[in-house]
Write a protein that holds these residues in place. Structure first.
Motif, PDB file in Angstrom:
ATOM      1  N   GLU A 408     -41.909 -50.951  -0.527  1.00 16.57           N
ATOM      2  CA  GLU A 408     -42.796 -49.614  -0.179  1.00 16.57           C
ATOM      3  C   GLU A 408     -43.448 -49.969   0.927  1.00 16.57           C
ATOM      4  O   GLU A 408     -43.682 -49.061   1.803  1.00 16.57           O
ATOM      5  CB  GLU A 408     -43.593 -49.589  -1.438  1.00 16.57           C
ATOM      6  CG  GLU A 408     -43.010 -49.064  -2.698  1.00 16.57           C
ATOM      7  CD  GLU A 408     -44.219 -48.931  -3.924  1.00 16.57           C
ATOM      8  OE1 GLU A 408     -45.214 -49.156  -3.575  1.00 16.57           O
ATOM      9  OE2 GLU A 408     -43.870 -48.703  -5.119  1.00 16.57           O
ATOM     10  N   ALA A 409     -43.723 -51.253   1.235  1.00 18.05           N
ATOM     11  CA  ALA A 409     -44.545 -51.743   2.376  1.00 18.05           C
ATOM     12  C   ALA A 409     -43.850 -51.045   3.728  1.00 18.05           C
ATOM     13  O   ALA A 409     -44.382 -50.727   4.895  1.00 18.05           O
ATOM     14  CB  ALA A 409     -44.885 -52.950   2.536  1.00 18.05           C
ATOM     15  N   PHE A 410     -42.340 -50.983   3.608  1.00 18.98           N
ATOM     16  CA  PHE A 410     -41.662 -50.918   4.819  1.00 18.98           C
ATOM     17  C   PHE A 410     -41.189 -49.289   4.751  1.00 18.98           C
ATOM     18  O   PHE A 410     -40.278 -49.025   5.647  1.00 18.98           O
ATOM     19  CB  PHE A 410     -40.566 -51.863   5.192  1.00 18.98           C
ATOM     20  CG  PHE A 410     -40.853 -53.042   5.401  1.00 18.98           C
ATOM     21  CD1 PHE A 410     -41.219 -53.272   6.854  1.00 18.98           C
ATOM     22  CD2 PHE A 410     -41.263 -54.096   4.556  1.00 18.98           C
ATOM     23  CE1 PHE A 410     -41.769 -54.786   7.127  1.00 18.98           C
ATOM     24  CE2 PHE A 410     -41.649 -55.409   4.806  1.00 18.98           C
ATOM     25  CZ  PHE A 410     -41.814 -55.543   6.212  1.00 18.98           C
ATOM     26  N   ALA A 411     -41.526 -48.523   3.722  1.00 20.27           N
ATOM     27  CA  ALA A 411     -40.979 -47.268   3.516  1.00 20.27           C
ATOM     28  C   ALA A 411     -41.258 -46.354   4.710  1.00 20.27           C
ATOM     29  O   ALA A 411     -40.878 -45.423   5.193  1.00 20.27           O
ATOM     30  CB  ALA A 411     -41.467 -46.757   2.155  1.00 20.27           C
ATOM     31  N   GLU A 412     -42.650 -46.499   5.267  1.00 25.06           N
ATOM     32  CA  GLU A 412     -43.286 -45.734   6.325  1.00 25.06           C
ATOM     33  C   GLU A 412     -43.068 -46.274   7.763  1.00 25.06           C
ATOM     34  O   GLU A 412     -42.986 -47.518   7.834  1.00 25.06           O
ATOM     35  CB  GLU A 412     -44.639 -45.422   6.167  1.00 25.06           C
ATOM     36  CG  GLU A 412     -44.962 -44.657   4.921  1.00 25.06           C
ATOM     37  CD  GLU A 412     -44.583 -43.165   5.015  1.00 25.06           C
ATOM     38  OE1 GLU A 412     -44.380 -42.634   6.060  1.00 25.06           O
ATOM     39  OE2 GLU A 412     -43.931 -42.698   3.977  1.00 25.06           O
ATOM     40  N   PRO A 413     -42.543 -45.741   8.616  1.00 21.68           N
ATOM     41  CA  PRO A 413     -42.473 -46.057  10.045  1.00 21.68           C
ATOM     42  C   PRO A 413     -43.597 -46.736  10.686  1.00 21.68           C
ATOM     43  O   PRO A 413     -44.887 -46.385  10.132  1.00 21.68           O
ATOM     44  CB  PRO A 413     -41.911 -44.938  10.961  1.00 21.68           C
ATOM     45  CG  PRO A 413     -42.482 -43.719  10.360  1.00 21.68           C
ATOM     46  CD  PRO A 413     -42.435 -44.097   8.544  1.00 21.68           C
ATOM     47  N   PHE A 414     -43.566 -47.361  11.492  1.00 13.95           N
ATOM     48  CA  PHE A 414     -44.709 -48.325  12.077  1.00 13.95           C
ATOM     49  C   PHE A 414     -45.089 -47.497  13.636  1.00 13.95           C
ATOM     50  O   PHE A 414     -44.109 -47.335  14.496  1.00 13.95           O
ATOM     51  CB  PHE A 414     -44.449 -49.815  12.511  1.00 13.95           C
ATOM     52  CG  PHE A 414     -44.487 -50.578  11.252  1.00 13.95           C
ATOM     53  CD1 PHE A 414     -45.410 -51.239  10.851  1.00 13.95           C
ATOM     54  CD2 PHE A 414     -43.256 -50.599  10.556  1.00 13.95           C
ATOM     55  CE1 PHE A 414     -45.360 -52.027   9.726  1.00 13.95           C
ATOM     56  CE2 PHE A 414     -43.092 -51.358   9.239  1.00 13.95           C
ATOM     57  CZ  PHE A 414     -44.264 -52.131   8.926  1.00 13.95           C
ATOM     58  N   THR A 415     -46.415 -47.237  13.737  1.00 14.69           N
ATOM     59  CA  THR A 415     -46.844 -46.588  15.073  1.00 14.69           C
ATOM     60  C   THR A 415     -47.252 -47.656  15.861  1.00 14.69           C
ATOM     61  O   THR A 415     -48.128 -48.274  15.742  1.00 14.69           O
ATOM     62  CB  THR A 415     -47.860 -45.777  14.707  1.00 14.69           C
ATOM     63  OG1 THR A 415     -47.311 -44.583  13.893  1.00 14.69           O
ATOM     64  CG2 THR A 415     -48.255 -44.823  15.947  1.00 14.69           C
ATOM     65  N   GLU A 420     -42.939 -44.423  17.250  1.00 14.87           N
ATOM     66  CA  GLU A 420     -42.788 -44.650  16.025  1.00 14.87           C
ATOM     67  C   GLU A 420     -41.462 -45.505  15.600  1.00 14.87           C
ATOM     68  O   GLU A 420     -40.305 -44.973  16.002  1.00 14.87           O
ATOM     69  CB  GLU A 420     -42.587 -43.375  15.112  1.00 14.87           C
ATOM     70  CG  GLU A 420     -44.025 -42.743  14.963  1.00 14.87           C
ATOM     71  CD  GLU A 420     -44.028 -41.496  13.877  1.00 14.87           C
ATOM     72  OE1 GLU A 420     -42.831 -41.282  13.297  1.00 14.87           O
ATOM     73  OE2 GLU A 420     -45.015 -41.129  13.424  1.00 14.87           O
ATOM     74  N   ILE A 421     -41.462 -46.624  15.211  1.00 14.49           N
ATOM     75  CA  ILE A 421     -40.319 -47.419  14.952  1.00 14.49           C
ATOM     76  C   ILE A 421     -40.300 -47.693  13.277  1.00 14.49           C
ATOM     77  O   ILE A 421     -40.960 -48.170  12.640  1.00 14.49           O
ATOM     78  CB  ILE A 421     -40.670 -48.820  15.641  1.00 14.49           C
ATOM     79  CG1 ILE A 421     -41.041 -48.590  16.941  1.00 14.49           C
ATOM     80  CG2 ILE A 421     -39.523 -49.721  15.218  1.00 14.49           C
ATOM     81  CD1 ILE A 421     -41.605 -49.867  17.509  1.00 14.49           C
ATOM     82  N   GLU A 422     -39.182 -47.128  13.023  1.00 11.54           N
ATOM     83  CA  GLU A 422     -38.607 -47.402  11.745  1.00 11.54           C
ATOM     84  C   GLU A 422     -37.678 -48.645  11.484  1.00 11.54           C
ATOM     85  O   GLU A 422     -36.869 -48.673  12.331  1.00 11.54           O
ATOM     86  CB  GLU A 422     -37.874 -46.058  11.211  1.00 11.54           C
ATOM     87  CG  GLU A 422     -37.493 -45.898   9.600  1.00 11.54           C
ATOM     88  CD  GLU A 422     -37.026 -44.721   9.197  1.00 11.54           C
ATOM     89  OE1 GLU A 422     -36.567 -44.680   7.915  1.00 11.54           O
ATOM     90  OE2 GLU A 422     -37.095 -43.673  10.058  1.00 11.54           O
ATOM     91  N   ILE A 423     -38.109 -49.353  10.458  1.00 12.90           N
ATOM     92  CA  ILE A 423     -37.417 -50.612  10.380  1.00 12.90           C
ATOM     93  C   ILE A 423     -36.889 -50.952   8.955  1.00 12.90           C
ATOM     94  O   ILE A 423     -37.398 -50.181   7.940  1.00 12.90           O
ATOM     95  CB  ILE A 423     -38.144 -52.054  10.876  1.00 12.90           C
ATOM     96  CG1 ILE A 423     -39.487 -52.061   9.863  1.00 12.90           C
ATOM     97  CG2 ILE A 423     -38.567 -51.906  12.473  1.00 12.90           C
ATOM     98  CD1 ILE A 423     -40.122 -53.325  10.442  1.00 12.90           C
ATOM     99  N   SER A 424     -35.671 -51.589   8.725  1.00 10.06           N
ATOM    100  CA  SER A 424     -35.316 -52.012   7.344  1.00 10.06           C
ATOM    101  C   SER A 424     -35.483 -53.655   7.479  1.00 10.06           C
ATOM    102  O   SER A 424     -35.693 -54.242   8.188  1.00 10.06           O
ATOM    103  CB  SER A 424     -34.042 -51.657   7.080  1.00 10.06           C
ATOM    104  OG  SER A 424     -33.029 -52.228   8.050  1.00 10.06           O
TER     105      SER A 424
END
Length: 738
Positions: A408-415, A420-424
């Motif tokens: 859940e902590a990585f579900a939202e992208p990082f700004t 906006e960077i989306e990571i897995s």
């Protein structure tokens, strides 16, 4: 008189504090003087040791250099004799009526001005000289009169050579003109077979005169090198010995004693520095007394810094280790401890795309979000690079819930700024009872799980299982088997024929690595990645390349193709190693093709371009293998200027049943042809595929329809025997190869 304070505490008598400080200062000064004296002794001893060591190193270097020069003279003579004695024409001429004239023409006259030998001598089975020339003229004096008695032992050893090793004997020897270097070997064909019962011995001799010694000195940058009869004072002398171990002279170099000379130049400076250092130590000692009060605070700050990551502020690896080891005293021993290792997928690509600054900011944002969003009692740590560790302790046995919290902590992208960077992430998880937990064991288990996760698709979570240890053990065992197999050169080469699509002629072969271990055959898709991970791919590749070239040298005119790993191509010395191998076996560069996969282009395009340019500069062809199976583009073909493109077998697999697949193959062949690059189609398994690929415009064909990979013996027997050469044609595809 005394003064009381609240609580009954008492101040010390007036003046006692000052006396105490004076005592501390005097003690500090005395200690500083003592330290200075001890330091002076240590420094003096160190300087003396450095001077002596420098002198000894200088003498050792000179001795080693002189010994290397002597060995170079001997090795150069051995190579010269080998090049001349292992000569088919020379061996044939021994039985020819023109023998004597041939020997004089080829070896006798060349002694006039040959840079590598001054005398040529051929001794027959009866120990009499057939040829005895020196400086371009026949010698009247007998060899036994010109050389010392060790000549007989050299001839005897050369004559006793077994044809497998020790064929050439090069030694130093005494002559009537002084020391010389001599080499002897039996005259035999280049391809060694059974030697003749009465061998003829070829002997070359080179005087160790002033010119030879000066050239050797220039070659090895040995200023002052000279040949002497005995040891000379103030020089380093290396004896040169004959085959019997007797000294025939000395190679001497001046003893420079650079350490002593350097010390003499700086002695006054050292004494001055020692005095200044003494004063400085006294001052530092006094200042140190005033700084004691701050040491405790500094130590606390340093300790905190040593246990925390400077970039993200969370614990680092030592800090996490200490935290876990101390948990047992704070938490119930029956509680469960869970450890998650979190690795950001594709983090290198983020750094490459937006720069390291953005990457660092992203790591900070990840640490901040994990600290904020994960449950209370969770501890975050950054271990290395983009890898985080998460520790959770739960007396209720709810450690498994940590996995979903991480997801859940990585579900939202990082700004990050305006981005906006989306990571897995790939996650490895393990857990244990706290009373039996050991940080290093937990970490090792989590790393095994993470290793499994990273070998799957992105965003995978894997929980540790005991079977992982068995798998890693098997991998380690297989890696050791591969090391042993490479040491014994057990890996062999199979050759798959490549045919001309127009006339059906055999035009080349592809060299393929094969490993038949003691437990049975091991597939290349297992041992090649293993070799890359273990750092063995360079050794494996060089062995396969060398064997392919050795065999290819027996097949004149046939093209040899060898696959090269991206790891090999990233080696800056790869092209130089290729050239050395080609030179070693006198193999024509234009007959060799290096096949590269598109992984080379994706991993480091700039390095790939440099390496390909170096390879092509040697005259070697470069082909792009498996084109059409991945991401290589037409732009890549233009940029890297390949000599050939090999289409992946997936393009031809379903063309009989799938019109779209057939159209894609036809369009790909025509598109590559339009760029002026020849096309080879792999994976041909039936006549329809062969006809289609030929009609589409391919130049070469390869696949099981023509032949599976064969051993060198099978290839020789089926396709390369002179009485069968005309049978292997694919025009009409009535081939005998299958």
């Amino acid at each position: 008189m005394s003064y009381s304070m609240a609580g009954g505490a008492h101040l010390p008598p007036r003046g006692s504090s000052g006396n105490h400080k004076k005592a501390v200062i005097i003690t500090a000064v005395l200690l500083s003087l003592g330290v200075a004296a001890a330091l002076g002794v240590v420094v003096s001893g160190a300087i003396y040791s450095i001077v002596r060591t420098a002198d000894e190193l200088d003498e050792t270097r000179a001795t080693s250099a002189a010994a290397s020069a002597a060995e170079s003279l001997r090795s150069q003579m051995a190579g010269t004799v080998r090049d001349n004695a292992f000569w088919d024409e020379a061996y044939r001429q021994l039985g020819s009526p023109t023998r004597d004239a041939w020997l004089i023409e080829n070896w006798g006259f060349s002694t006039l001005d040959h840079p590598l030998y001054d005398m040529a001598l051929v001794i027959g089975p009866d120990d009499k000289p057939l040829l005895h020339y020196r400086h371009g003229k026949a010698m009247r004096v007998q060899p036994g009169e010109f050389f010392d008695s060790s000549l007989a032992r050299i001839v005897e050893r050369a004559r006793a050579a077994d044809g497998l090793q020790g064929d050439v004997h090069a030694e130093f020897i005494g002559t009537v003109h002084g020391p010389a270097v001599i080499g002897a070997a039996r005259i035999r064909p280049f391809i060694q077979g059974i030697p003749p019962p009465n061998p003829y011995i070829l002997i070359f001799e080179k005087d160790l005169d002033a010119k030879t010694i000066n050239e050797t000195a220039r070659k090895f940058n040995l200023r002052g090198l000279q040949l002497t009869d005995s040891r000379v004072d103030s020089t380093v002398a290396v004896p040169i010995r004959d085959v019997d171990g007797s000294t025939v002279g000395f190679l001497s170099l001046p003893s420079e004693k650079s350490g002593t000379r350097s010390y003499e130049r700086v002695r006054l400076l050292i004494f001055g520095a020692a005095a200044i250092l003494l004063l400085l130590i006294i001052g530092i000692g006094m200042i140190g007394l005033l700084s004691v009060r701050s040491l405790a605070k500094e130590e606390a700050r340093a300790r905190r810094s040593s246990l925390h990551d400077h970039l993200t502020g969370v614990l680092n690896r030592p800090g996490l280790s200490e935290y876990v080891e101390n948990l047992a005293s704070d938490v119930s021993s029956s509680a469960m401890i869970g450890l998650c290792l979190v690795d950001i997928d594709g983090f290198k690509a983020i750094n490459d795309l937006w720069g390291q600054t953005i990457g660092d900011q992203l790591l900070g944002a990840v640490a901040a979000r994990l600290t904020k969003d994960l449950p209370v009692g969770t501890t975050i740590s950054r271990l290395d690079g983009d890898e985080f560790a998460i520790v959770s302790v739960d007396a209720a046995g709810k450690v498994a819930h940590l996995q979903s919290a991480v997801s859940e902590a990585f579900a939202e992208p990082f700004t990050i700024g305006r981005r906006e960077i989306e990571i897995s992430v790939s996650v490895g998880v393990t857990e244990a009872v706290l009373s039996r937990a050991n940080f290093h064991n937990l970490l090792r288990q989590a790393e095994m799980a993470l290793h499994q996760a990273k070998h799957g698709s992105a965003g995978v979570t894997v929980v540790f299982h005991p079977d992982f240890e068995a798998e890693l053990s098997e991998q380690a065992k297989l890696e050791q088997q591969l090391i042993d197999a490479l040491d014994r050169r057990e890996l062999k080469v199979a050759f798959q024929p490549v045919v001309d699509a127009g006339n059906g002629d055999l035009c080349g072969v592809e060299a393929l690595a094969r490993w038949n271990s003691k437990t049975g055959p091991i597939a290349p898709d297992i041992f090649i990645p293993l070799a890359e991970r273990a750092g063995l791919i360079g050794i494996l590749g060089s062995q396969i390349l060398e064997e392919a070239i050795v065999q290819g040298s027996h097949w004149p005119g046939l093209q040899i193709a060898v696959n090269v790993s991206p790891v090999q191509l990233r080696n800056r010395y790869f092209a130089g190693g290729l050239k050395a191998t080609l030179d070693k076996f006198a193999f024509e560069p234009h007959r060799l093709t290096i096949e590269l996969t598109e992984g080379v282009l994706i991993s480091d395009a700039d390095q790939a371009k440099r390496s390909i340019s170096e390879i092509k500069a040697l005259g070697i062809k470069v082909a792009l293998d498996d084109f059409g199976s991945g991401f290589a583009s037409i732009g890549s073909l233009r940029q890297f200027r390949f000599d050939r493109v090999k289409l992946d077998k997936s393009l031809v697999a379903n063309i009989e049943h799938d019109a779209k697949a057939a159209a894609v193959l036809d369009a790909t062949v025509k598109l590559v042809n339009a760029l002026g690059v020849p096309v080879t189609v792999e994976g041909i398994e039936n006549r329809y595929q062969a006809d289609f690929a030929r009609d589409a415009g391919s130049h070469q064909l390869q696949g099981y329809w023509f032949s599976k990979p064969l051993s060198k013996e099978e290839l020789n027997e089926r396709f390369l025997r002179r009485d069968r050469l005309r049978e292997f044609r694919v025009g009409g595809y009535d081939t005998v190869a299958r």
